[in-house]
Design an enzyme around this catalytic site. Structure first.
Site, PDB file in Angstrom:
ATOM      1  N   PRO A 173       0.787  -1.243   0.000  1.00 29.19           N
ATOM      2  CA  PRO A 173       0.000   0.000   0.000  1.00 29.19           C
ATOM      3  C   PRO A 173       0.817   1.290   0.000  1.00 29.19           C
ATOM      4  O   PRO A 173       0.777   2.060   0.964  1.00 29.19           O
ATOM      5  CB  PRO A 173      -0.836  -0.133   1.279  1.00 29.19           C
ATOM      6  CG  PRO A 173       0.012  -0.955   2.181  1.00 29.19           C
ATOM      7  CD  PRO A 173       0.783  -1.904   1.307  1.00 29.19           C
ATOM      8  N   CYS A 174       1.486   1.567  -1.109  1.00 31.67           N
ATOM      9  CA  CYS A 174       2.210   2.835  -1.203  1.00 31.67           C
ATOM     10  C   CYS A 174       1.240   4.018  -1.308  1.00 31.67           C
ATOM     11  O   CYS A 174       1.657   5.164  -1.130  1.00 31.67           O
ATOM     12  CB  CYS A 174       3.185   2.817  -2.381  1.00 31.67           C
ATOM     13  SG  CYS A 174       2.395   2.603  -3.975  1.00 31.67           S
TER      14      CYS A 174
END
Lengths: 206, 159
Positions: A173-174
């Site tokens: 989850p950047c």
């Protein structure tokens, strides 16, 4: 009297397109190739609220998630050059990924539980990616905080670059990493996609 | 130039290889030969020298698979079914095509090959000769003889 048929055109009836047979044969090839251990990379696409995503997996795990704006043809050519050209459209291997993505976009899944192949990232970039899941669902963290977690507090720019080149967006989850001033910052899927994911997670975590 | 994903090879050349398999083996056995051809090609693909003529390479593999199948058939003759001229209608999507496939199948194998590689696969005679292991002239002659026979048997042209 009709014109005599030219040699070149004599066999034209045998050139009729046969999409059904070819589709069936491609599926059969993908299955056999997987059974024989010759399918180095299986891929498929999936439609989501953030557009059509390309999913590609090696035998070890999911290696690439790509947004449409990255150009899926370019991404596949890059995988061919960097991992292996033995690449086929083969949905079976990606079924668990599609299932978890569906659950995530429906707001029913907060973290992914999938085997991952991080061979497209090395060194510090890989280190940064490994720490992304620590930023929990529905929350955000700054690039500075991510650099700190990754063990190099002053490598903020390198941490941001690792996010920008994340081979597994959404799953790693950047999108939860934002600027210290709370503005969104850039995103491989575009700022709109980043906003969509964060809004989805806000709703899902309530 | 790095090799493109194998899926691109299947998409680009799959239709031609299927026509070649059908032309060399008939409609029924063609799909097994197609599957074997692309599996063998997938196996060897990472070692394919860049700049290779991919279509000629695939046709060469398909030819080998077809010849293997012909040999297997000769070695173990399958007893003929009781229906000597069983209708093949359902195997061919278009009724009129059947006569043409049939006429092609009745050619001497070398002519059948030359016609297939040049007219169906679109390979130049230089490539056809390399696949057949003969000269460009011989390949051209075999294709011309094949076409002449097809005109007679299929189009009912006067020789």
């Amino acid at each position: 009297m009709s014109q005599p048929i030219a040699d070149e055109m004599l066999l034209d009836p045998l050139r009729r397109p046969d999409a059904d047979s070819l589709h069936r044969l491609q599926e059969r090839l993908a299955h056999t190739a997987a059974d024989e251990g010759l399918l180095d990379i299986a891929y498929r696409t999936v439609d989501t609220p953030v557009g059509t995503l390309l999913l590609a997996a090696t035998a070890r795990g999911l290696a690439r998630v790509a947004y449409a704006r990255e150009n899926h043809d370019v991404v596949l050519a890059d995988l061919a050059a960097r991992i292996s050209p033995r690449i086929l459209r083969a949905p079976a291997r990606l079924e668990p990924v599609v299932r978890e993505l569906d659950e995530y976009f429906a707001g029913h899944r907060r973290q992914f539980d999938l085997p991952l192949d991080l061979s497209l990232a090395a060194g510090f970039r890989r280190e940064v990616l490994a720490h992304l899941p620590e930023v929990g669902y529905g929350t955000t963290a700054s690039y500075t905080a991510l650099a700190l977690r990754s063990g190099r507090p002053r490598a903020v720019r390198a941490a941001a670059s690792a996010c920008a080149r994340n081979p597994l967006p959404v799953v790693l989850p950047c999108h939860r990493i934002v600027r210290s001033d709370q503005t969104l910052g850039g995103y491989v899927g575009g700022v709109d996609a980043k906003q969509t994911l964060l809004t989805l997670e806000m709703a899902g975590s309530r | 130039m790095p090799l493109p994903p194998f899926e691109d090879v299947v998409a680009r050349h799959g239709p031609t290889v299927l026509r070649v398999c059908r032309a060399l083996l008939g409609w029924e056995r063609a799909e097994d030969a197609w599957a074997e051809t692309f599996l063998a090609a997938l196996k060897a693909y990472p070692d394919l020298p860049s700049g290779s003529n991919v279509e000629a390479w695939l046709v060469t593999i398909a030819r080998r698979k077809a010849i293997d199948q012909h040999r297997a058939t000769v070695r173990q003759p399958v007893p003929l079914p009781d229906l000597p001229d069983r209708p093949a209608v359902d195997r061919y999507p278009v009724e009129t095509d059947r006569d043409l496939w049939q006429a092609l199948a009745e050619l001497p194998f070398k002519q059948r090959e030359a016609v297939t590689y040049h007219y169906l696969a679109g390979l130049p005679y230089l490539e056809v000769a390399q696949i057949l292991g003969n000269s460009t002239d011989a390949a051209r002659r075999a294709a011309a003889d094949g076409i002449k026979t097809l005109r007679h048997t299929y189009l009912k042209d006067q020789p």
